[in-house]
Design a protein around this motif. Structure first.
Motif, PDB file in Angstrom:
ATOM      1  N   SER A  59     137.200  98.209  99.299  1.00 48.38           N
ATOM      2  CA  SER A  59     136.078  99.132  99.451  1.00 48.38           C
ATOM      3  C   SER A  59     135.054  98.835  98.359  1.00 48.38           C
ATOM      4  CB  SER A  59     136.535 100.597  99.399  1.00 48.38           C
ATOM      5  OG  SER A  59     135.496 101.441  99.869  1.00 48.38           O
ATOM      6  N   LYS A  60     133.909  99.491  98.486  1.00 50.02           N
ATOM      7  CA  LYS A  60     132.789  99.218  97.586  1.00 50.02           C
ATOM      8  C   LYS A  60     132.163 100.527  97.132  1.00 50.02           C
ATOM      9  CE  LYS A  60     131.697  95.554 100.855  1.00 50.02           C
ATOM     10  NZ  LYS A  60     132.227  96.312 102.005  1.00 50.02           N
ATOM     11  N   PHE A  61     131.516 100.468  95.971  1.00 45.28           N
ATOM     12  CA  PHE A  61     130.817 101.624  95.423  1.00 45.28           C
ATOM     13  C   PHE A  61     129.480 101.154  94.860  1.00 45.28           C
ATOM     14  CE2 PHE A  61     132.329  99.570  91.696  1.00 45.28           C
ATOM     15  CZ  PHE A  61     131.391  99.874  90.726  1.00 45.28           C
ATOM     16  N   GLY A  62     128.646 102.120  94.517  1.00 47.46           N
ATOM     17  CA  GLY A  62     127.430 101.808  93.780  1.00 47.46           C
ATOM     18  C   GLY A  62     126.147 101.949  94.562  1.00 47.46           C
ATOM     19  N   VAL A  63     126.226 101.939  95.890  1.00 49.03           N
ATOM     20  CA  VAL A  63     125.043 102.163  96.716  1.00 49.03           C
ATOM     21  C   VAL A  63     125.178 103.537  97.345  1.00 49.03           C
ATOM     22  CG1 VAL A  63     123.635 101.352  98.638  1.00 49.03           C
ATOM     23  CG2 VAL A  63     124.807  99.695  97.176  1.00 49.03           C
ATOM     24  N   VAL A  64     124.276 104.429  96.966  1.00 49.85           N
ATOM     25  CA  VAL A  64     124.372 105.841  97.350  1.00 49.85           C
ATOM     26  C   VAL A  64     123.226 106.192  98.283  1.00 49.85           C
ATOM     27  CG1 VAL A  64     124.434 108.203  96.472  1.00 49.85           C
ATOM     28  CG2 VAL A  64     125.461 106.356  95.138  1.00 49.85           C
ATOM     29  N   ARG A  65     123.552 106.849  99.370  1.00 48.93           N
ATOM     30  CA  ARG A  65     122.518 107.267 100.329  1.00 48.93           C
ATOM     31  C   ARG A  65     121.630 108.332  99.701  1.00 48.93           C
ATOM     32  NH1 ARG A  65     124.688 106.278 106.006  1.00 48.93           N
ATOM     33  NH2 ARG A  65     122.761 107.292 106.603  1.00 48.93           N
ATOM     34  N   THR A  66     120.363 108.300 100.044  1.00 47.35           N
ATOM     35  CA  THR A  66     119.426 109.326  99.591  1.00 47.35           C
ATOM     36  C   THR A  66     118.807 110.088 100.750  1.00 47.35           C
ATOM     37  OG1 THR A  66     117.621 107.694  99.520  1.00 47.35           O
ATOM     38  CG2 THR A  66     118.864 108.070  97.479  1.00 47.35           C
ATOM     39  N   ASP A  67     119.309 109.842 101.976  1.00 46.50           N
ATOM     40  CA  ASP A  67     118.737 110.514 103.144  1.00 46.50           C
ATOM     41  C   ASP A  67     119.497 111.774 103.541  1.00 46.50           C
ATOM     42  OD1 ASP A  67     121.060 109.446 104.189  1.00 46.50           O
ATOM     43  OD2 ASP A  67     120.061 108.014 105.501  1.00 46.50           O
ATOM     44  N   GLY A  68     120.600 112.075 102.826  1.00 51.61           N
ATOM     45  CA  GLY A  68     121.349 113.288 103.111  1.00 51.61           C
ATOM     46  C   GLY A  68     122.250 113.202 104.320  1.00 51.61           C
ATOM     47  N   ASP A  81     126.599 103.153  86.688  1.00 50.23           N
ATOM     48  CA  ASP A  81     127.034 103.502  85.343  1.00 50.23           C
ATOM     49  C   ASP A  81     128.526 103.819  85.349  1.00 50.23           C
ATOM     50  OD1 ASP A  81     127.281 106.750  85.402  1.00 50.23           O
ATOM     51  OD2 ASP A  81     125.674 106.032  86.709  1.00 50.23           O
ATOM     52  N   ALA A  82     129.133 103.857  84.177  1.00 46.76           N
ATOM     53  CA  ALA A  82     130.576 104.035  84.064  1.00 46.76           C
ATOM     54  C   ALA A  82     131.055 105.331  84.709  1.00 46.76           C
ATOM     55  CB  ALA A  82     130.994 103.990  82.595  1.00 46.76           C
ATOM     56  N   GLY A  83     130.303 106.401  84.532  1.00 47.21           N
ATOM     57  CA  GLY A  83     130.700 107.669  85.138  1.00 47.21           C
ATOM     58  C   GLY A  83     130.706 107.586  86.655  1.00 47.21           C
ATOM     59  N   GLN A  84     129.708 106.904  87.229  1.00 47.65           N
ATOM     60  CA  GLN A  84     129.645 106.754  88.683  1.00 47.65           C
ATOM     61  C   GLN A  84     130.812 105.917  89.191  1.00 47.65           C
ATOM     62  OE1 GLN A  84     127.299 108.292  90.631  1.00 47.65           O
ATOM     63  NE2 GLN A  84     128.445 107.599  92.424  1.00 47.65           N
ATOM     64  N   VAL A  85     131.185 104.901  88.437  1.00 46.30           N
ATOM     65  CA  VAL A  85     132.335 104.078  88.832  1.00 46.30           C
ATOM     66  C   VAL A  85     133.571 104.956  88.991  1.00 46.30           C
ATOM     67  CG1 VAL A  85     133.881 102.214  88.135  1.00 46.30           C
ATOM     68  CG2 VAL A  85     131.426 102.013  87.703  1.00 46.30           C
ATOM     69  N   ARG A  91     145.639 103.586  95.649  1.00 44.85           N
ATOM     70  CA  ARG A  91     145.248 102.282  95.118  1.00 44.85           C
ATOM     71  C   ARG A  91     144.315 101.575  96.091  1.00 44.85           C
ATOM     72  NH1 ARG A  91     147.841  98.363  91.603  1.00 44.85           N
ATOM     73  NH2 ARG A  91     147.279  96.222  92.176  1.00 44.85           N
ATOM     74  N   ILE A  92     143.191 101.074  95.581  1.00 43.13           N
ATOM     75  CA  ILE A  92     142.290 100.212  96.340  1.00 43.13           C
ATOM     76  C   ILE A  92     142.557  98.792  95.864  1.00 43.13           C
ATOM     77  CG2 ILE A  92     139.892  99.635  96.853  1.00 43.13           C
ATOM     78  CD1 ILE A  92     139.202 102.582  96.182  1.00 43.13           C
ATOM     79  N   ASP A  93     142.994  97.934  96.764  1.00 42.82           N
ATOM     80  CA  ASP A  93     143.452  96.609  96.358  1.00 42.82           C
ATOM     81  C   ASP A  93     142.318  95.734  95.829  1.00 42.82           C
ATOM     82  OD1 ASP A  93     146.143  97.143  97.137  1.00 42.82           O
ATOM     83  OD2 ASP A  93     145.536  96.869  99.226  1.00 42.82           O
ATOM     84  N   LEU A  94     141.135  95.862  96.418  1.00 44.17           N
ATOM     85  CA  LEU A  94     139.976  95.089  95.981  1.00 44.17           C
ATOM     86  C   LEU A  94     138.767  96.019  95.981  1.00 44.17           C
ATOM     87  CD1 LEU A  94     138.537  92.452  95.252  1.00 44.17           C
ATOM     88  CD2 LEU A  94     138.437  91.904  97.691  1.00 44.17           C
ATOM     89  N   TYR A  95     138.214  96.256  94.797  1.00 41.81           N
ATOM     90  CA  TYR A  95     137.132  97.231  94.636  1.00 41.81           C
ATOM     91  C   TYR A  95     135.881  96.494  94.173  1.00 41.81           C
ATOM     92  CZ  TYR A  95     135.358 101.995  93.789  1.00 41.81           C
ATOM     93  OH  TYR A  95     134.660 103.182  93.837  1.00 41.81           O
ATOM     94  N   TYR A  96     134.826  96.588  94.991  1.00 42.19           N
ATOM     95  CA  TYR A  96     133.587  95.862  94.734  1.00 42.19           C
ATOM     96  C   TYR A  96     132.494  96.762  94.169  1.00 42.19           C
ATOM     97  CZ  TYR A  96     134.938  92.174  98.192  1.00 42.19           C
ATOM     98  OH  TYR A  96     135.545  91.181  98.916  1.00 42.19           O
ATOM     99  N   LEU A  97     131.700  96.214  93.261  1.00 43.91           N
ATOM    100  CA  LEU A  97     130.356  96.733  93.031  1.00 43.91           C
ATOM    101  C   LEU A  97     129.524  96.261  94.206  1.00 43.91           C
ATOM    102  CD1 LEU A  97     127.985  97.916  91.364  1.00 43.91           C
ATOM    103  CD2 LEU A  97     127.801  95.663  90.254  1.00 43.91           C
ATOM    104  N   GLU A 151     128.804  97.086  81.453  1.00 44.78           N
ATOM    105  CA  GLU A 151     129.236  98.482  81.491  1.00 44.78           C
ATOM    106  C   GLU A 151     129.973  98.791  82.788  1.00 44.78           C
ATOM    107  OE1 GLU A 151     127.359 102.994  81.896  1.00 44.78           O
ATOM    108  OE2 GLU A 151     126.182 101.453  80.846  1.00 44.78           O
ATOM    109  N   THR A 152     129.401  98.325  83.894  1.00 42.36           N
ATOM    110  CA  THR A 152     130.018  98.589  85.193  1.00 42.36           C
ATOM    111  C   THR A 152     131.403  97.972  85.281  1.00 42.36           C
ATOM    112  OG1 THR A 152     127.805  98.538  86.191  1.00 42.36           O
ATOM    113  CG2 THR A 152     129.683  98.388  87.678  1.00 42.36           C
ATOM    114  N   VAL A 153     131.505  96.701  84.930  1.00 42.19           N
ATOM    115  CA  VAL A 153     132.787  95.997  85.058  1.00 42.19           C
ATOM    116  C   VAL A 153     133.794  96.510  84.033  1.00 42.19           C
ATOM    117  CG1 VAL A 153     133.902  93.736  84.935  1.00 42.19           C
ATOM    118  CG2 VAL A 153     131.718  93.995  86.112  1.00 42.19           C
ATOM    119  N   GLY A 154     133.330  96.927  82.881  1.00 38.37           N
ATOM    120  CA  GLY A 154     134.238  97.525  81.910  1.00 38.37           C
ATOM    121  C   GLY A 154     134.907  98.773  82.472  1.00 38.37           C
TER     122      GLY A 154
END
Length: 297
Positions: free
Chosen positions: A76-85, A99-103, A118-124, A135-138
């Motif tokens: 799965s992936k994180f970091g792209v957040v919808r702004t259209d509601g 940012d680290a908190g968002q991760v 557990r997410i086996d493979l987690y993408y930015l 910061e993100t990868v940390g």
């Protein structure tokens, strides 16, 4: 704690399943039943099921794999957040938050939706213009140490991003668009990934369906189409299958692991996509096909 269907290093398999368009549509068509689609992929030997928080279908993916979780390399992936509601469908707007908190927040939310620990493979999902990738990868590395993430991936990044990230924590995979019709990744990212031992997960190997029609009777009869038709016909396969087979051929050529990631909403198409793994293209066929679809052709 459930165990991932992998050993170290991460075993992605020869081909994955991209779940971006997977929806519980209640269409009544058994071929489009998402549970049948995903289980067909697993039955055909696909291990990696790929989704993202942006896709709005992590809960559905979690339900489809629940009974076979130990067979799945869940990405799965994180970091792209919808702004259209809106919760799902094509986004009308989005922003990158890395940012680290968002991760941490994104991972916890995805774990809940996916019904797993557990997410086996987690993408930015996309590089940030404002947050240093270190910061993100940390923060992602902290998730690995906590056992919530098995391996780290990056998507929509530069070769410099990859090198900087890899210096913080090993990057297992890059997910980028790579197809006969889209070669940008070959310029800088592929050599960097090969040097660092990073797998390349090639999403959209048929260029969002463009290459599915390359061999159709109604397709424009330019040189690209003629070559595509001839080679597909010689092997008795579809244009889309030939396009996926071409992506499979890139690994030995460039010296890295390449995993095509076609997506579909039909079980029958899953079987056709997986069958492309077995197509063996000759050297001259690959030369002609690659040259015909070259960006400079």
């Amino acid at each position: 704690m459930s165990q991932p269907a992998t050993t170290s290093p991460l075993q992605l398999g020869r081909q994955g399943f991209g779940a971006m368009r997977l929806r519980d549509t209640k269409s009544g068509d058994p071929d489009r039943d998402p549970f049948r689609v995903v289980n067909t992929a697993l039955d055909e030997g696909v291990a990696m099921i790929d989704t993202a928080e942006l896709y709005g279908n992590e809960e559905l993916v979690g339900r489809t794999i629940a009974a076979r979780r130990d067979e799945v390399v869940l990405a799965s992936k994180f970091g792209v957040v919808r702004t259209d509601g809106r919760p799902d469908g094509p986004p009308d707007g989005f922003e990158v938050r890395a940012d680290a908190g968002q991760v941490r927040r994104s991972c916890e939310a995805s774990l809940r939706r996916l019904r797993t620990d557990r997410i086996d493979l987690y993408y930015l999902h996309h590089r940030s213009e404002t947050v240093p990738i270190e910061e993100t990868v940390g923060a992602m590395a902290d998730l690995v140490r906590q056992g919530k993430v098995g391996a780290i991936g990056l998507s929509n990044v530069t070769a410099e991003d990859l090198r900087r990230a890899h210096a913080v924590h090993p990057v297992a995979a890059l997910q980028e668009h790579w197809s006969l019709a889209e070669r940008t990744v070959e310029r800088d990212l592929v050599p960097a990934a090969a040097e660092l031992g990073v797998a390349l997960v090639a999403h959209s190997p048929t260029s969002h369906g463009v290459l599915h029609g390359a061999a159709g009777d109604a397709a424009p009869a330019d040189e690209r189409q003629v070559v595509h038709r001839e080679i597909a016909a010689a092997h008795g396969v579809s244009a889309g299958q030939l396009a996926i087979a071409w992506v499979h051929s890139r690994g030995p050529l460039h010296g890295l692991e390449v995993v095509p990631l076609p997506g579909t909403t039909r079980a029958s198409h899953v079987r056709a996509n997986v069958a492309a793994r077995e197509i063996v293209l000759g050297a001259e066929e690959l030369r002609r096909l690659t040259a015909a679809w070259s960006p400079t052709a």
